[in-house]
Design a protein around this motif. Structure first.
Motif, PDB file in Angstrom:
ATOM      1  N   SER A 142      51.971  13.715  -4.230  1.00 60.04           N
ATOM      2  CA  SER A 142      51.007  13.851  -3.145  1.00 60.04           C
ATOM      3  C   SER A 142      50.804  15.100  -2.319  1.00 60.04           C
ATOM      4  O   SER A 142      49.894  15.691  -1.908  1.00 60.04           O
ATOM      5  N   ARG A 143      52.202  15.663  -2.140  1.00 62.29           N
ATOM      6  CA  ARG A 143      52.265  17.045  -1.397  1.00 62.29           C
ATOM      7  C   ARG A 143      51.493  17.988  -2.179  1.00 62.29           C
ATOM      8  O   ARG A 143      50.662  18.689  -1.461  1.00 62.29           O
ATOM      9  N   LEU A 144      51.926  17.928  -3.464  1.00 65.01           N
ATOM     10  CA  LEU A 144      51.143  19.031  -4.122  1.00 65.01           C
ATOM     11  C   LEU A 144      49.722  18.890  -4.415  1.00 65.01           C
ATOM     12  O   LEU A 144      48.770  19.906  -4.375  1.00 65.01           O
ATOM     13  N   HIS A 145      49.198  17.553  -4.225  1.00 66.57           N
ATOM     14  CA  HIS A 145      47.925  17.076  -4.436  1.00 66.57           C
ATOM     15  C   HIS A 145      47.058  17.736  -3.196  1.00 66.57           C
ATOM     16  O   HIS A 145      45.796  18.271  -3.235  1.00 66.57           O
ATOM     17  N   HIS A 146      47.800  17.491  -2.007  1.00 65.60           N
ATOM     18  CA  HIS A 146      47.052  17.900  -0.688  1.00 65.60           C
ATOM     19  C   HIS A 146      47.035  19.698  -0.696  1.00 65.60           C
ATOM     20  O   HIS A 146      45.988  19.952  -0.259  1.00 65.60           O
ATOM     21  N   GLN A 147      48.347  20.118  -1.179  1.00 71.18           N
ATOM     22  CA  GLN A 147      48.149  21.692  -0.982  1.00 71.18           C
ATOM     23  C   GLN A 147      47.035  22.440  -1.819  1.00 71.18           C
ATOM     24  O   GLN A 147      46.366  23.290  -1.382  1.00 71.18           O
ATOM     25  N   LYS A 148      46.948  21.526  -3.283  1.00 71.43           N
ATOM     26  CA  LYS A 148      45.947  22.382  -3.979  1.00 71.43           C
ATOM     27  C   LYS A 148      44.568  21.825  -3.967  1.00 71.43           C
ATOM     28  O   LYS A 148      43.805  22.655  -4.101  1.00 71.43           O
ATOM     29  N   LEU A 149      44.181  20.582  -3.688  1.00 74.43           N
ATOM     30  CA  LEU A 149      42.958  19.938  -3.705  1.00 74.43           C
ATOM     31  C   LEU A 149      42.414  19.854  -2.364  1.00 74.43           C
ATOM     32  O   LEU A 149      41.240  19.535  -2.056  1.00 74.43           O
ATOM     33  N   GLY A 150      43.256  19.547  -1.189  1.00 71.50           N
ATOM     34  CA  GLY A 150      43.027  19.566   0.198  1.00 71.50           C
ATOM     35  C   GLY A 150      41.725  20.333   0.585  1.00 71.50           C
ATOM     36  O   GLY A 150      40.744  19.833   1.068  1.00 71.50           O
ATOM     37  N   PRO A 151      41.959  21.817   0.378  1.00 67.94           N
ATOM     38  CA  PRO A 151      40.626  22.555   0.795  1.00 67.94           C
ATOM     39  C   PRO A 151      39.496  22.190   0.130  1.00 67.94           C
ATOM     40  O   PRO A 151      38.374  22.358   1.055  1.00 67.94           O
ATOM     41  N   MET A 152      39.309  21.739  -1.093  1.00 70.38           N
ATOM     42  CA  MET A 152      38.028  21.553  -1.982  1.00 70.38           C
ATOM     43  C   MET A 152      37.661  20.260  -1.261  1.00 70.38           C
ATOM     44  O   MET A 152      36.297  20.199  -1.205  1.00 70.38           O
ATOM     45  N   TYR A 153      38.639  19.293  -0.885  1.00 71.17           N
ATOM     46  CA  TYR A 153      37.803  18.035  -0.416  1.00 71.17           C
ATOM     47  C   TYR A 153      37.327  18.337   0.886  1.00 71.17           C
ATOM     48  O   TYR A 153      36.121  17.856   1.147  1.00 71.17           O
ATOM     49  N   SER A 154      37.847  19.208   1.752  1.00 73.24           N
ATOM     50  CA  SER A 154      37.242  19.437   3.167  1.00 73.24           C
ATOM     51  C   SER A 154      36.000  20.231   2.835  1.00 73.24           C
ATOM     52  O   SER A 154      35.145  19.882   3.870  1.00 73.24           O
ATOM     53  N   ARG A 155      35.934  21.234   1.679  1.00 72.47           N
ATOM     54  CA  ARG A 155      34.633  21.842   1.639  1.00 72.47           C
ATOM     55  C   ARG A 155      33.820  20.885   1.336  1.00 72.47           C
ATOM     56  O   ARG A 155      32.540  21.027   1.743  1.00 72.47           O
ATOM     57  N   LEU A 156      33.933  20.193   0.428  1.00 75.36           N
ATOM     58  CA  LEU A 156      32.714  18.804   0.209  1.00 75.36           C
ATOM     59  C   LEU A 156      32.441  18.115   1.232  1.00 75.36           C
ATOM     60  O   LEU A 156      31.185  18.006   1.478  1.00 75.36           O
ATOM     61  N   ASP A 157      33.189  17.785   1.880  1.00 70.80           N
ATOM     62  CA  ASP A 157      32.978  17.003   3.469  1.00 70.80           C
ATOM     63  C   ASP A 157      32.117  17.761   4.326  1.00 70.80           C
ATOM     64  O   ASP A 157      31.146  17.064   4.824  1.00 70.80           O
ATOM     65  N   GLU A 158      32.362  19.183   4.284  1.00 70.91           N
ATOM     66  CA  GLU A 158      31.533  20.000   5.232  1.00 70.91           C
ATOM     67  C   GLU A 158      30.218  20.105   4.455  1.00 70.91           C
ATOM     68  O   GLU A 158      29.167  20.213   5.462  1.00 70.91           O
ATOM     69  N   LEU A 159      30.236  20.426   3.302  1.00 70.87           N
ATOM     70  CA  LEU A 159      28.845  20.464   2.730  1.00 70.87           C
ATOM     71  C   LEU A 159      28.088  19.400   2.730  1.00 70.87           C
ATOM     72  O   LEU A 159      26.706  19.303   2.801  1.00 70.87           O
TER      73      LEU A 159
END
Length: 271
Positions: free
Chosen positions: A50-67
């Motif tokens: 979960s920690r690694l998932h957040h570190q690696k993929l968290g910014p991508m999910y945030s970018r998708l939400d913003e888009l």
């Protein structure tokens, strides 16, 4: 002629029922300890993944939400439709707000200025990779042996149980960090400590009560294991238990494709 053929009682036949019951209790205790080890191992794997998932993929999910929010806002500005305006407001509300300076630089600033990781990122130097997703085989072996030896359920009195409880807390913490050196130190400490009390046969009523407690504990652990397996991270981990890094790379590729598609859609709306 054997005792059984001669009609004489065998050692098993003459054994006290309480002795057979005690053996069953000990077997159940060992089985429960093994199950607890398996559940704790999976919990550590889920937590680390979960920690690694957040570190690696968290910014991508945030970018998708913003888009998604920007696309909805562009569409609402173009149509003026009340439903489009409502959707734009809802999606904007889901976007994480821009963090403040202290949050943004959390763990980056110390008494001597920027941390090593922050300095490496700003100077485009290699950053220390995230912690391993799973404990090493050596760490697993050390942990398993310590839990077998020091498990609180093997205590015969309350002071011994408290001693074991406190020790296992330290063992679990070292296992969660994957710290083989600390586990070796704890193993030596346990070996030098008071010898564990030897199991003492009890009356059948107490043995039955012990079996009942073990069964209840097994049910509780089964529920915990079920919750871990049914969680989003647990389900992902089950898809690639031997190579979770590969799964993260696959998900990252999918998210990057989604980001590219959203950016193209946004460009078409505002262009």
């Amino acid at each position: 002629m054997s005792q059984e053929e001669a009609g004489q009682p065998t050692p098993e036949d003459s054994e006290r029922p309480e002795a057979r019951l005690a053996r069953a209790v000990r077997a159940a205790e060992q089985a429960l300890i093994e199950f607890e080890i398996a559940v704790e191992t999976f919990r550590v794997e889920v937590e680390n993944f979960s920690r690694l998932h957040h570190q690696k993929l968290g910014p991508m999910y945030s970018r998708l939400d913003e888009l998604d929010a920007q696309i909805a806002e562009a569409r609402a500005a173009r149509t003026g439709d009340p439903e489009d305006l409502r959707r734009a407001r809802d999606l904007r509300a889901l976007v994480m707000p821009m963090p403040g300076v202290e949050e943004l630089f959390h763990d980056w600033l110390g008494s001597d200025g920027l941390s090593d990781a922050a300095g490496a990122m700003l100077t485009e130097q290699p950053v220390r990779p995230p912690e391993r997703v799973r404990p090493t085989e050596e760490v697993r072996k050390l942990y398993r042996e310590l839990v077998r030896q020091a498990h609180p359920d093997l205590a015969q009195d309350e002071p011994e149980r408290q001693r074991r409880d406190a020790f296992i807390v330290r063992v679990n913490a070292a296992y969660g960090r994957g710290d083989a050196d600390e586990l070796r130190t704890l193993s030596a400490e346990w070996a030098a400590g008071p010898a564990p009390a030897q199991p003492v046969l009890s009356e059948s009523e107490e043995l039955y009560a012990r079996l009942e407690w073990l069964a209840q504990r097994k049910e509780l652990l089964t529920a915990v294991a079920g919750e871990l397996e049914e969680s989003a991270i647990g389900a992902m981990l089950r898809m690639a238990p031997d190579d979770p890094d590969r799964l993260l790379d696959e998900v990252a590729e999918q998210l990057l494709a989604q980001v590219a598609a959203r950016e193209a859609e946004l460009a078409a709306l505002v262009g």
